[in-house]
Enzyme design. Structure first.
Site, PDB file in Angstrom:
ATOM      1  N   GLY A   1       0.819  -1.213   0.000  1.00  0.00           N
ATOM      2  CA  GLY A   1       0.000   0.000   0.000  1.00  0.00           C
ATOM      3  C   GLY A   1       0.851   1.261   0.000  1.00  0.00           C
ATOM      4  O   GLY A   1       2.069   1.205  -0.156  1.00  0.00           O
TER       5      GLY A   1
ATOM      6  N   VAL B   1       5.037   3.353   6.113  1.00  0.00           N
ATOM      7  CA  VAL B   1       5.226   1.998   6.655  1.00  0.00           C
ATOM      8  C   VAL B   1       5.441   1.036   5.497  1.00  0.00           C
ATOM      9  O   VAL B   1       6.351   0.187   5.515  1.00  0.00           O
ATOM     10  CB  VAL B   1       4.008   1.572   7.512  1.00  0.00           C
ATOM     11  CG1 VAL B   1       4.205   0.174   8.048  1.00  0.00           C
ATOM     12  CG2 VAL B   1       3.777   2.548   8.652  1.00  0.00           C
TER      13      VAL B   1
ATOM     14  N   GLU C   1      -0.556  -1.731  -6.941  1.00  0.00           N
ATOM     15  CA  GLU C   1      -1.208  -0.657  -7.704  1.00  0.00           C
ATOM     16  C   GLU C   1      -0.396   0.624  -7.717  1.00  0.00           C
ATOM     17  O   GLU C   1      -0.675   1.517  -8.516  1.00  0.00           O
ATOM     18  CB  GLU C   1      -2.624  -0.413  -7.184  1.00  0.00           C
ATOM     19  CG  GLU C   1      -2.667   0.036  -5.738  1.00  0.00           C
ATOM     20  CD  GLU C   1      -4.065   0.362  -5.248  1.00  0.00           C
ATOM     21  OE1 GLU C   1      -5.020  -0.332  -5.634  1.00  0.00           O
ATOM     22  OE2 GLU C   1      -4.203   1.329  -4.488  1.00  0.00           O
TER      23      GLU C   1
ATOM     24  N   ASN D   1      -9.241   8.966   3.240  1.00  0.00           N
ATOM     25  CA  ASN D   1      -8.955   8.913   1.798  1.00  0.00           C
ATOM     26  C   ASN D   1      -9.945   8.031   1.042  1.00  0.00           C
ATOM     27  O   ASN D   1     -10.402   8.386  -0.034  1.00  0.00           O
ATOM     28  CB  ASN D   1      -7.555   8.332   1.556  1.00  0.00           C
ATOM     29  CG  ASN D   1      -6.476   9.132   2.278  1.00  0.00           C
ATOM     30  OD1 ASN D   1      -6.540  10.348   2.347  1.00  0.00           O
ATOM     31  ND2 ASN D   1      -5.492   8.435   2.824  1.00  0.00           N
TER      32      ASN D   1
HETATM   33  N1  COA Z   1      -7.633   7.378  14.600  1.00  0.00           N
HETATM   34  C1  COA Z   1      -7.511   8.651  14.208  1.00  0.00           C
HETATM   35  N2  COA Z   1      -6.507   9.097  13.442  1.00  0.00           N
HETATM   36  C2  COA Z   1      -5.570   8.199  13.091  1.00  0.00           C
HETATM   37  C3  COA Z   1      -5.621   6.859  13.478  1.00  0.00           C
HETATM   38  C4  COA Z   1      -6.726   6.454  14.268  1.00  0.00           C
HETATM   39  N3  COA Z   1      -6.868   5.193  14.657  1.00  0.00           N
HETATM   40  N4  COA Z   1      -4.544   6.229  12.964  1.00  0.00           N
HETATM   41  C5  COA Z   1      -3.846   7.134  12.278  1.00  0.00           C
HETATM   42  N5  COA Z   1      -4.461   8.321  12.346  1.00  0.00           N
HETATM   43  C6  COA Z   1      -4.043   9.575  11.717  1.00  0.00           C
HETATM   44  C7  COA Z   1      -2.571   9.892  11.920  1.00  0.00           C
HETATM   45  O1  COA Z   1      -2.366  10.520  13.159  1.00  0.00           O
HETATM   46  C8  COA Z   1      -2.311  10.821  10.746  1.00  0.00           C
HETATM   47  O2  COA Z   1      -2.876  12.080  11.038  1.00  0.00           O
HETATM   48  P1  COA Z   1      -2.173  13.439  10.596  1.00  0.00           P
HETATM   49  O3  COA Z   1      -2.206  13.389   9.085  1.00  0.00           O
HETATM   50  O4  COA Z   1      -3.041  14.481  11.191  1.00  0.00           O
HETATM   51  O5  COA Z   1      -0.802  13.359  11.154  1.00  0.00           O
HETATM   52  C9  COA Z   1      -3.171  10.194   9.628  1.00  0.00           C
HETATM   53  O6  COA Z   1      -4.164   9.405  10.295  1.00  0.00           O
HETATM   54  C10 COA Z   1      -2.393   9.321   8.672  1.00  0.00           C
HETATM   55  O7  COA Z   1      -1.700   8.388   9.422  1.00  0.00           O
HETATM   56  P2  COA Z   1      -0.227   7.901   9.075  1.00  0.00           P
HETATM   57  O8  COA Z   1       0.288   7.152  10.257  1.00  0.00           O
HETATM   58  O9  COA Z   1       0.588   9.024   8.541  1.00  0.00           O
HETATM   59  O10 COA Z   1      -0.527   6.773   8.019  1.00  0.00           O
HETATM   60  P3  COA Z   1      -0.409   6.598   6.474  1.00  0.00           P
HETATM   61  O11 COA Z   1       0.064   7.780   5.733  1.00  0.00           O
HETATM   62  O12 COA Z   1       0.328   5.333   6.346  1.00  0.00           O
HETATM   63  O13 COA Z   1      -1.962   6.366   6.073  1.00  0.00           O
HETATM   64  C11 COA Z   1      -4.076   5.354   5.955  1.00  0.00           C
HETATM   65  C12 COA Z   1      -2.752   5.428   6.690  1.00  0.00           C
HETATM   66  C13 COA Z   1      -4.895   4.228   6.587  1.00  0.00           C
HETATM   67  C14 COA Z   1      -4.840   6.663   6.075  1.00  0.00           C
HETATM   68  C15 COA Z   1      -3.772   5.067   4.437  1.00  0.00           C
HETATM   69  O14 COA Z   1      -2.968   3.939   4.327  1.00  0.00           O
HETATM   70  C16 COA Z   1      -5.038   4.860   3.640  1.00  0.00           C
HETATM   71  O15 COA Z   1      -5.666   5.804   3.187  1.00  0.00           O
HETATM   72  N6  COA Z   1      -5.449   3.576   3.473  1.00  0.00           N
HETATM   73  C17 COA Z   1      -6.649   3.230   2.754  1.00  0.00           C
HETATM   74  C18 COA Z   1      -6.374   2.990   1.302  1.00  0.00           C
HETATM   75  C19 COA Z   1      -5.382   1.892   1.103  1.00  0.00           C
HETATM   76  O16 COA Z   1      -5.078   1.110   1.964  1.00  0.00           O
HETATM   77  N7  COA Z   1      -4.859   1.785  -0.076  1.00  0.00           N
HETATM   78  C20 COA Z   1      -3.909   0.713  -0.322  1.00  0.00           C
HETATM   79  C21 COA Z   1      -3.684   0.386  -1.666  1.00  0.00           C
HETATM   80  S1  COA Z   1      -2.451   1.551  -2.307  1.00  0.00           S
END
Ligand code: COA
Length: 502
Positions: free
Chosen positions: A266, A270, A292, A382
């Site tokens: 993804g 991480v 993807e 997202n």
């Molecule tokens: N509750 C509230 N906020 C949370 C949280 C929770 N349980 N876990 C993380 N966050 C917040 C973080 O604090 C961060 O906030 P900020 O932007 O204000 O700092 C934000 O969510 C993003 O977290 P981050 O640790 O930077 O993670 P990331 O950039 O790896 O994104 C997802 C994590 C889940 C948002 C992202 O992977 C996603 O959109 N996933 C869904 C789509 C997907 O999986 N696609 C995969 C195929 S490419």
């Protein structure tokens, strides 16, 4: 040198962005190329200016905006702010679009990326009036050569009434040949998609369009806003190391072949850290990606001489990563293949090749249900993107998450998730910086005990175990016991006090 036919073709369609924008509808559906990168930039900017002028004169705009996946400020940002967008799908990640979705101004349809083409082709979604496609070349017979992503562009071109091409001269013609454009056949007798190996090519390197549909060609050299990738922090590295250990353990057990299985990874830091760790491990010899999105970490695998082949729907590089890619564009063509998202995310192909999927969760509950999208159950981040396509069909599905967010005020491991994207049946492996829980073959209560022990932050472990014990005592059913009166206490407490801690 352009041939005479090409010059005539281009002369009849070339126009400034403002003129092209004036031809776009004020109501109806606009589809745009773009899957993290390769979204149109100058026509949307000109369209947003037109919207501003014409709305001031009282004209109403109400468009549906479809893309492959997320785009950048130059598309989602400007159009969200213009006030013209009424409906958006299937994924987004810019602050302006996200805010308007969460304020209720824009209707967002959060979809599995592999489903969108079917919805369009079968008329489930509103038909596409205009498709705006970024290309590196377009020929008089309607061949459109895409730039750094494919996404839904082939389907948009196929289904749109009119096509607008942004000819991006910042990209070299050498991008031609990266794409493998093939669209699945419709049911009930569609033939199997003949991909049995990550590097199989089954289509053509361009999108075929009826030239009569090409209404405008606009030249540009505007680049996508490049994402910044942070160096992996200790938490990401710890998660990555657990994943690599697990993969090696599965190989030792004979459950993954010694040559490994293709990986899907993804977006985010991480995911980047996991690929870097695979590159560094001296116990891993070669890696294949069926994913993807490719990010900068792919170069760690290239540099380690370990990348056999990478199939993707998009190249999503930082500015430095893009420079490197363009510098090595000829050599890398043998290794990378860019596919439409109906193929990169296709359940049939994912299942056949035995993908190991790795996606990030916002929160995971004690039984393994995963929330990837809605913060505190209601605020869209997202979208589900491709995570469901891969997770549900993978040979091994892995979810990664730091154990806490917001400096420890939020536990990523909760009694019950506040929104469900992936159900416990699809979640197999969960990893935090503290450890890895292999949930396969376990009943709910054993899953819960393992998740709490291996993945939860020590500050929250006791409270999670207490919740489980209380649920076991009080719930009418002992299969997946919940204390329904208190299942969301942690979320409610966070919303009221700013922390989940008691
Ligand atoms: N509750 C509230 N906020 C949370 C949280 C929770 N349980 N876990 C993380 N966050 C917040 C973080 O604090 C961060 O906030 P900020 O932007 O204000 O700092 C934000 O969510 C993003 O977290 P981050 O640790 O930077 O993670 P990331 O950039 O790896 O994104 C997802 C994590 C889940 C948002 C992202 O992977 C996603 O959109 N996933 C869904 C789509 C997907 O999986 N696609 C995969 C195929 S490419």
């Amino acid at each position: 040198m352009e041939s005479r036919a090409k010059t005539t073709f281009l002369e009849s369609r070339l126009m400034p962005a403002e003129r092209a924008a004036a031809l776009l509808p004020s109501r109806g559906t606009i589809a745009a190329s773009g899957f993290t990168t390769a979204y149109p930039k100058v026509i949307p900017a000109a369209y947003a200016q037109r919207v501003e002028v014409e709305r001031a004169r009282g004209r109403e705009f109400a468009i549906n905006l479809y893309t492959g996946a997320s785009t950048g400020e130059a598309l989602d940002g400007v159009l969200a702010r213009s006030g013209a967008v009424r409906k958006r799908l299937p994924f987004q990640s810019t602050p302006a679009m996200r805010d308007r979705i969460n304020s209720g101004e824009i209707e967002f349809v959060d979809m599995h990326l592999s489903h969108v083409a079917t919805y369009i082709a079968h008329g489930i979604l509103d038909p596409i009036d205009a498709a705006i496609i970024e290309a590196v070349d377009v020929t008089p017979d309607g061949r459109i050569y895409l730039t750094t992503s494919s996404g839904l562009s082939p389907t948009f071109v196929d289904c749109a009434r009119e096509v607008f091409v942004e000819l991006n001269e910042a990209y070299p013609a050498a991008l031609k040949g990266y794409h493998d454009i093939y669209l699945p056949e419709p049911p009930p007798h569609g033939r199997p998609i003949h991909i049995t190996s990550v590097d199989d090519r089954i289509g053509v390197p361009y999108v075929q369009c009826d030239p009569a549909k090409i209404r405008a060609v606009v030249r540009t050299s505007a680049l996508d806003a490049a994402p910044d990738f942070r160096e992996p922090d200790d938490v990401s590295l710890a998660i990555a190391e657990h994943v690599v250990e697990f993969i090696l353990h599965e190989v030792a057990k004979g459950r993954i072949p010694p040559g490994l299985l293709p990986f899907q990874s993804g977006i985010g830091n991480v995911a980047n850290a996991v690929l870097s760790c695979l590159a560094r491990s001296d116990r891993i010899e070669s890696v294949r990606m069926y994913t993807e999105v490719l990010q900068d970490s792919i170069f760690d695998l290239v540099d380690a001489g370990k990348l056999e082949c990478a199939s993707t729907s998009a190249l999503t590089f930082s500015a430095a990563g893009l420079d490197r890619f363009l510098g090595e564009i000829e050599e890398l063509r043998r290794t990378f293949v860019i596919r439409p998202q109906e193929i990169s995310n296709n359940p049939e192909v994912i299942r056949r090749m035995g993908i190991i999927s790795m996606n990030t969760a916002l929160e995971v509950d004690i039984y393994g249900h995963v929330n990837s999208t809605n913060v505190m159950g209601s605020r869209m981040m997202n979208g589900i993107g491709g995570s469901g396509d891969f997770t549900r069909n993978a040979y091994i599905s892995i979810f990664l998450s730091p154990s806490v967010a917001k400096g420890g005020a939020i536990s990523a491991f909760v009694p019950m998730v506040s929104h469900v994207d992936h159900v416990e049946h699809s979640t197999q492996i969960v990893v935090s910086e503290y450890g890895l829980a292999d949930l396969r073959g376990l009943g709910p209560v054993r899953r819960a005990r393992l998740l709490i022990e291996k993945c939860a932050h020590p500050d929250y472990r006791g409270a999670l175990a207490e919740y489980l014990d209380r649920a076991l005592e009080t719930a009418p059913g002992k299969h997946m016991p919940h204390d329904l009166g208190h299942a969301f206490d942690w979320h409610t407490r966070y919303l009221q006090t700013g922390t989940m801690r008691a």
